[in-house]
Design a protein around this motif. Structure first.
Motif, mmCIF file in Angstrom:
data_model
loop_
_atom_site.group_PDB
_atom_site.id
_atom_site.type_symbol
_atom_site.label_atom_id
_atom_site.label_comp_id
_atom_site.label_asym_id
_atom_site.label_seq_id
_atom_site.Cartn_x
_atom_site.Cartn_y
_atom_site.Cartn_z
ATOM 1 N N UNK A 1 0.826 -1.209 0.000
ATOM 2 C CA UNK A 1 0.000 0.000 0.000
ATOM 3 C C UNK A 1 0.864 1.265 0.000
ATOM 4 N N UNK A 2 1.951 1.193 0.764
ATOM 5 C CA UNK A 2 2.854 2.348 0.782
ATOM 6 C C UNK A 2 3.421 2.604 -0.609
ATOM 7 N N UNK A 3 3.782 1.532 -1.297
ATOM 8 C CA UNK A 3 4.350 1.669 -2.642
ATOM 9 C C UNK A 3 3.337 2.212 -3.637
ATOM 10 N N UNK A 4 2.048 1.946 -3.418
ATOM 11 C CA UNK A 4 1.006 2.334 -4.371
ATOM 12 C C UNK A 4 0.392 3.704 -4.074
ATOM 13 N N UNK A 5 0.873 4.366 -3.041
ATOM 14 C CA UNK A 5 0.288 5.665 -2.683
ATOM 15 C C UNK A 5 0.493 6.672 -3.821
ATOM 16 N N UNK A 6 -0.576 7.367 -4.127
ATOM 17 C CA UNK A 6 -0.520 8.470 -5.103
ATOM 18 C C UNK A 6 -0.299 9.763 -4.304
ATOM 19 N N UNK A 7 0.890 10.264 -4.338
ATOM 20 C CA UNK A 7 1.256 11.398 -3.502
ATOM 21 C C UNK A 7 0.528 12.694 -3.877
ATOM 22 N N UNK A 8 -0.183 12.700 -5.011
ATOM 23 C CA UNK A 8 -0.856 13.910 -5.453
ATOM 24 C C UNK A 8 -2.304 13.972 -4.973
ATOM 25 N N UNK A 9 -2.830 12.866 -4.458
ATOM 26 C CA UNK A 9 -4.255 12.812 -4.150
ATOM 27 C C UNK A 9 -4.590 13.136 -2.699
ATOM 28 N N UNK A 10 -3.683 12.829 -1.765
ATOM 29 C CA UNK A 10 -3.995 13.108 -0.359
ATOM 30 C C UNK A 10 -2.705 13.306 0.429
ATOM 31 N N UNK A 11 -2.894 13.520 1.693
ATOM 32 C CA UNK A 11 -1.757 13.781 2.573
ATOM 33 C C UNK A 11 -0.921 12.512 2.716
ATOM 34 N N UNK A 12 0.048 12.366 1.874
ATOM 35 C CA UNK A 12 0.839 11.137 1.839
ATOM 36 C C UNK A 12 1.620 10.933 3.142
ATOM 37 N N UNK A 13 2.081 12.020 3.726
ATOM 38 C CA UNK A 13 2.898 11.905 4.933
ATOM 39 C C UNK A 13 2.145 11.208 6.056
ATOM 40 N N UNK A 14 0.898 11.631 6.311
ATOM 41 C CA UNK A 14 0.094 11.012 7.363
ATOM 42 C C UNK A 14 -0.241 9.573 7.015
ATOM 43 N N UNK A 15 -0.559 9.326 5.729
ATOM 44 C CA UNK A 15 -0.903 7.974 5.300
ATOM 45 C C UNK A 15 0.269 7.022 5.498
ATOM 46 N N UNK A 16 1.464 7.451 5.113
ATOM 47 C CA UNK A 16 2.651 6.610 5.266
ATOM 48 C C UNK A 16 2.925 6.348 6.749
ATOM 49 N N UNK A 17 2.766 7.369 7.583
ATOM 50 C CA UNK A 17 2.989 7.195 9.026
ATOM 51 C C UNK A 17 2.030 6.161 9.610
ATOM 52 N N UNK A 18 0.761 6.243 9.204
ATOM 53 C CA UNK A 18 -0.228 5.280 9.701
ATOM 54 C C UNK A 18 0.076 3.872 9.215
ATOM 55 N N UNK A 19 0.463 3.763 7.940
ATOM 56 C CA UNK A 19 0.765 2.445 7.385
ATOM 57 C C UNK A 19 2.019 1.842 8.018
ATOM 58 N N UNK A 20 3.001 2.665 8.314
ATOM 59 C CA UNK A 20 4.209 2.169 8.980
ATOM 60 C C UNK A 20 3.878 1.670 10.386
ATOM 61 N N UNK A 21 2.944 2.361 11.041
ATOM 62 C CA UNK A 21 2.516 1.924 12.370
ATOM 63 C C UNK A 21 1.826 0.562 12.278
ATOM 64 N N UNK A 22 0.988 0.384 11.255
ATOM 65 C CA UNK A 22 0.320 -0.899 11.036
ATOM 66 C C UNK A 22 1.350 -1.986 10.783
ATOM 67 N N UNK A 23 2.347 -1.692 9.946
ATOM 68 C CA UNK A 23 3.396 -2.673 9.656
ATOM 69 C C UNK A 23 4.119 -3.098 10.932
#
Length: 210
Positions: A1-23
Motif C-alpha cells: 500500500x505504501x508503494x502504491x500511494x498516489x502522492x498527489x491525491x492526499x496527505x501522503x505523509x500522514x498515510x505513510x505514518x499510519x501504514x508504517x505503524x500498522x506494519x
C-alpha cells in the motif's frame, strides 16, 4: 500500500505514518504468535544454558495485555550480571506466567473492596554465589497462613468457583523440582512474595598433575 500511494491525491505523509505503524504492529503480532506457538508446542523438556532475565521478559510479553486490562503495574529490577542457569526456557516461562496470573487474580479480588488501590507486581533477579534468585512480589491481599502449605497441591484452589482449576501452582511445583530450584513463600495482608533460587552450574577446575 505504501508503494502504491498516489502522492498527489492526499496527505501522503500522514498515510505513510499510519501504514508504517500498522506494519510495526503486524510484525509485533507475528512475533507474539510465533512465541505462543513455541510455548504451546508439546514435547519433551529440553534443557540448556539460558538467561533468566530474557525468559522473564518473554513471559511478560505474553500476558502484559491482561495486566494492563486490570490496571496492574509490572515493575522490573533485573540484574544484568546474573549467570545463565541450566533449564528449559518454555517450562520456566510457564512457571513465571502461572505465578503472575495468580498474583493478578489476587489483586483483582482486592480491587473490588479497596479504595484508591492500584495493583503492582515487581520482579527482581539477583546473583547469589551458587544460585540465581528471582523474586516475584505483589501487593495483593496475601495468602492466609493456614492454606499456604496447601497451595502446591494438585486441584487445591482458594479462588471462587469457576475462577481456578487448582493445577497452576502444582505445575509450578513440578517445574521447580525439575530444575532443582528452591522456593520460599512470604505472605501477609500487604501482599505475597515468592523467592526462587535456581542452582548455578559451577565449573570444576582440573587439578594440576604432579
Amino acid at each position: 500500500m505504501i508503494d502504491d500511494i498516489n502522492y498527489e491525491e492526499f496527505d501522503a505523509l500522514q498515510a505513510v505514518a499510519d501504514l508504517m505503524k500498522i506494519c510495526s504492529l503486524v510484525d509485533k503480532s507475528s512475533s507474539i504468535i510465533n512465541h505462543i506457538r513455541s510455548f504451546s508446542r508439546k514435547g519433551s523438556v529440553s534443557k540448556k544454558m539460558v538467561d533468566l532475565n530474557t525468559i522473564i521478559l518473554n513471559a511478560i510479553e505474553l500476558i502484559n495485555p491482561q495486566l494492563k486490562k486490570n490496571d496492574i503495574d509490572i515493575l522490573f529490577t533485573l540484574d544484568e550480571t546474573i549467570p545463565e542457569i541450566f533449564g528449559d526456557s518454555i517450562s520456566l516461562e510457564q512457571l513465571i506466567i502461572n505465578i503472575i496470573l495468580n498474583s493478578r487474580d489476587a489483586i483483582v479480588e482486592k480491587q473490588i473492596t479497596a479504595n484508591e488501590y492500584r495493583g503492582q507486581i515487581r520482579i527482581t533477579t539477583n546473583p547469589g554465589g551458587t544460585a540465581v534468585r528471582m523474586t516475584i512480589e505483589d501487593n495483593g491481599p496475601g495468602i492466609p497462613e493456614d492454606i499456604q502449605p496447601k497451595i502446591w497441591s494438585p486441584f487445591f484452589t482458594s479462588k471462587k468457583r469457576n475462577n481456578g482449576t487448582g493445577i497452576g501452582l502444582s505445575i509450578c511445583n513440578k517445574i521447580l523440582k525439575d530444575h532443582q530450584a528452591e522456593v520460599n513463600l512470604q505472605s501477609d495482608s500487604e501482599g505475597t512474595v515468592f523467592i526462587f533460587d535456581f542452582p548455578v552450574k559451577v565449573e570444576r577446575r582440573s587439578r594440576p598433575r604432579d
